[in-house]
Design an enzyme around this catalytic site. Structure first.
Site, PDB file in Angstrom:
ATOM      1  N   TYR A   1       2.106  -2.882  -1.756  1.00 16.24           N
ATOM      2  CA  TYR A   1       0.674  -2.774  -1.497  1.00 16.24           C
ATOM      3  C   TYR A   1       0.415  -1.923  -0.260  1.00 16.24           C
ATOM      4  CZ  TYR A   1      -4.009  -4.205  -0.034  1.00 16.24           C
ATOM      5  OH  TYR A   1      -5.315  -4.205   0.387  1.00 16.24           O
TER       6      TYR A   1
ATOM      7  N   GLU B   1     -11.954  -9.553  -1.328  1.00 14.17           N
ATOM      8  CA  GLU B   1     -12.015  -9.754   0.119  1.00 14.17           C
ATOM      9  C   GLU B   1     -12.831 -11.007   0.436  1.00 14.17           C
ATOM     10  OE1 GLU B   1     -10.346  -8.372   2.372  1.00 14.17           O
ATOM     11  OE2 GLU B   1      -9.737  -6.394   1.659  1.00 14.17           O
TER      12      GLU B   1
ATOM     13  N   TRP C   1      -4.158 -12.260   3.038  1.00 12.36           N
ATOM     14  CA  TRP C   1      -4.336 -11.350   1.913  1.00 12.36           C
ATOM     15  C   TRP C   1      -3.230 -11.498   0.881  1.00 12.36           C
ATOM     16  CZ3 TRP C   1      -7.790  -9.075  -0.735  1.00 12.36           C
ATOM     17  CH2 TRP C   1      -7.456  -8.056  -1.629  1.00 12.36           C
TER      18      TRP C   1
END
Length: 205
Positions: free
Chosen positions: A28, A50, A58
């Site tokens: 990522y 988000e 995350w």
């Protein structure tokens, strides 16, 4: 959790320290984080994820992203906007996602707001978000006017900026939920409005 400023992977590449050694997180970081994300659909998905990330790490969201995409009809804006109370209950039973009722309802409501925006002006969500891209990337302790100056440590990277506060206010005014200034700066980083790869990271140009 404290992180090293840079993490050297088994491949010998230096990465921003928040990545650690998780292979999916490294992918990522290398392929998505800080890369410009364009278009209403992709930005709606990012905005939604988000929002679910708020208060969590995350990586928690990233590992569940395939499940989120299936549960939320690929984050198709019209599809999510049409979700009913039955869909909310379905999602509250879906172990692939974060089962937070307030965030689920907010995602549906945000889709409705986005749908209304796009009915008036296609590209409206994209244009709104990108209108808050900082004009300069000048850093503290760097040569004035150096657009490519980078933070040297994770401690220097802000959690909130003037632009993220302004974006948050603009979205809230339209009716969006879970779009606080900290969450919006995370979006700006991940969607490439800013490039916060640290000096020394192999992704730092």
């Amino acid at each position: 959790m404290a992180y090293k400023d840079l993490e050297i992977g088994e491949d010998g590449l230096a990465r921003c320290g928040w990545v650690g050694t998780d292979s999916e997180y490294m992918r990522y970081h290398d392929e998505e984080w800080g890369v410009k994300l364009l278009g209403d659909q992709k930005l709606f998905e990012k905005l939604s994820l988000e929002a679910f990330q708020a208060g969590l790490s995350w990586i928690t969201i990233l590992k569940r992203r395939p499940g989120f995409r299936e549960a939320f009809s690929g984050f198709n804006i019209d599809a999510v906007a049409s979700f009913t109370d039955d869909d909310v209950e379905r999602l509250m039973l879906d172990e692939r996602i974060i089962r937070n009722r307030a965030k689920i309802v907010a995602t549906i409501e945000n889709a409705k707001v986005t749908q209304s925006m796009l009915a008036q002006s296609p590209g409206a969500l994209h244009d709104l978000i990108w209108s808050f891209q900082p004009m300069s990337r000048q850093r503290a302790n760097s040569c004035a006017g150096d657009e490519h100056a980078r933070y040297a440590t994770l401690a220097e990277v802000p959690a909130v900026t003037t632009e993220s506060e302004q974006l948050s206010k603009a979205l809230k005014k339209l009716g969006f939920k879970f779009v606080g200034a900290t969450t919006m700066y995370a979006l700006m980083q991940s969607a490439g409005l800013v490039d916060d790869h640290l000096a020394g990271c192999h992704r730092a140009g």
